[in-house]
Design a protein around this motif. Structure first.
Motif, PDB file in Angstrom:
ATOM      1  N   THR A  36      -0.330  -4.822  -9.224  1.00 37.50           N
ATOM      2  CA  THR A  36      -0.399  -5.789 -10.327  1.00 37.50           C
ATOM      3  C   THR A  36       0.920  -6.521 -10.500  1.00 37.50           C
ATOM      4  N   ASP A  49      -1.498  -4.900 -18.902  1.00 40.68           N
ATOM      5  CA  ASP A  49      -1.400  -4.019 -17.734  1.00 40.68           C
ATOM      6  C   ASP A  49      -0.202  -4.497 -16.915  1.00 40.68           C
ATOM      7  N   THR A  50       0.824  -3.656 -16.823  1.00 41.53           N
ATOM      8  CA  THR A  50       2.087  -4.119 -16.234  1.00 41.53           C
ATOM      9  C   THR A  50       2.230  -3.701 -14.762  1.00 41.53           C
ATOM     10  N   SER A  79      -4.087   0.054 -13.650  1.00 44.74           N
ATOM     11  CA  SER A  79      -5.105  -1.008 -13.622  1.00 44.74           C
ATOM     12  C   SER A  79      -6.504  -0.415 -13.621  1.00 44.74           C
TER      13      SER A  79
HETATM   14 MG    MG Z   1      -1.892  -2.231 -11.455  1.00 45.43          MG
END
Ligand code: MG
Ligand code: GTP
Length: 223
Positions: free
Chosen positions: A37, A59-60, A19
């Motif tokens: 996240t 963004d996983t 992230s």
């Molecule tokens: Mg993240």
């Protein structure tokens, strides 16, 4: 100039800095706190080798629980940033399985991938040597390896741009193959568009057609 849109997926274990890297690239901000996240997506337009492209970045979650979701974004993703932290050997090891899954799901060994060793500012806590990570990237078909620091914004633009360049290259190669394989579309480099009376633009195969195509097997060797 045509504008292309490419789907990039950022993958890796929890806490490696996915992230932070994404936030630095998209918004030029540094995030000190750690907020795991679930899934976030961003869009950013950039110039790559004179082309304007739009990146759709996913963004996983590092701690992935929904395998079905993972399969879906692996299918739609065109390029993958596989991120580990240079302070954790485990985070590098965990990427091998992700890469195998990507290749299996996409059924393609040539998927654009960049291996990223993040947190390079934490040299004193380094647990993965450059040589070790580079060897892994070589065993992955010679994919590029970068060390980044989201904190210092080091090599951040480079990893996204390199991945984008790989996607563009693959896109162009795939388009060439499609041109050859689709007999109804003229090849973009066809030299004699008016040679067939009646405006036929398809593939000619017979003797004396004036233009011979290599056999399918040979085409693959070229690519
Ligand atoms: Mg993240
Ligand atoms: N020193 C240093 N710390 C970093 C760097 N990148 C991220 N961090 C820190 O590492 C922690 C985790 O960063 P995130 O970017 O949230 O990690 P993540 O990979 O997105 O984690 P998940 O969302 O749980 O998968 C945060 O506290 C960041 O400040 C870096 O380059 N250097």
């Amino acid at each position: 100039m045509s504008q292309r849109e490419y789907h990039i997926v950022v993958l890796g274990s929890g806490g490696v800095g996915k992230s932070c890297l994404t936030a630095q690239f998209v918004q030029n901000v540094w995030i000190e706190s750690y907020d795991p996240t679930i899934e976030d997506s961003y869009r950013k337009g950039i110039m790559v080798d004179g082309r304007h492209v739009v990146l759709e970045i996913l963004d996983t979650a590092g701690t992935e629980q929904f395998t079905a979701m993972r399969e879906l974004y692996m299918k739609t993703g065109q390029g993958f940033l596989l991120v580990f932290s240079i302070t954790s050997m485990t985070s590098l090891h965990e990427l091998a399985e992700l890469r195998e899954q990507i290749i299996r799901i996409k059924d393609d060994m040539r998927v654009p991938i960049v291996l990223v060793g993040n947190k390079s500012d934490l040299e004193e806590d380094r647990a993965v040597s450059r040589a070790r990570a580079f060897a892994v990237s070589q065993s992955w078909g010679g994919c590029p390896y970068y060390e980044t620091s989201a904190r210092r914004r080091a090599n951040v633009d480079e990893v996204f741009t390199d991945l984008c360049r790989q996607i563009i290259l693959k896109d162009m190669k795939d388009a060439q193959v499609r041109d050859y394989d689709n007999p109804r579309r003229p090849h973009r480099n066809q030299r004699y568009p008016d040679r067939d009376s009646g405006g036929r633009t398809g593939r000619r195969t017979g003797e004396g057609s004036g233009r011979r195509r290599p056999k399918k097997k040979e085409r693959c060797t070229i690519l």
